[in-house]
Design a protein around this motif. Structure first.
Motif: not given
Length: 108
Positions: A39-56
């Motif tokens: 679905v997404f490139a691995p780097w994009a998935r990781t980047l989005l996940a890290v940003v969301l969890v960091t904001l959390s």
């Protein structure tokens, strides 16, 4: 001096909303990390996940100090402190949305 109970209860509701927001951001980060590879490139998935969890983590970590500072200002009848992380959350959520949108368009 005790502040008006309505203001104290509103402050408490805001505190609980920050915690709810933190939980939603964390769930979004975990969900993003679990998106299938095609679905997404691995780097994009990781980047989005890290940003969301960091904001959390920021939302959860700053909820109580913000509640405490507002409660203190209410008791002292001082001006309320500004929302210090509003810009961070606005920019962070916007960045996640834009990156996800770009990934969705590119994948289509």
């Amino acid at each position: 001096m005790e502040p008006d109970p309505r203001f104290t209860l509103a402050n408490e509701r805001t505190f609980l909303t920050w915690l709810s927001t933190a939980l939603a951001l964390s769930a979004g980060g975990v969900a993003m990390a679990a998106v299938p590879e095609g679905v997404f490139a691995p780097w994009a998935r990781t980047l989005l996940a890290v940003v969301l969890v960091t904001l959390s983590a920021l939302a959860a970590g700053m909820a109580y100090p913000r509640w405490r500072n507002i409660q203190r200002a209410l008791r002292r009848q001082e001006p309320l402190p500004p929302p210090a992380l509003a810009v961070v959350f606005g920019v962070g959520v916007t960045a996640v949305a834009v990156i996800a949108l770009i990934c969705i368009v590119v994948a289509a």
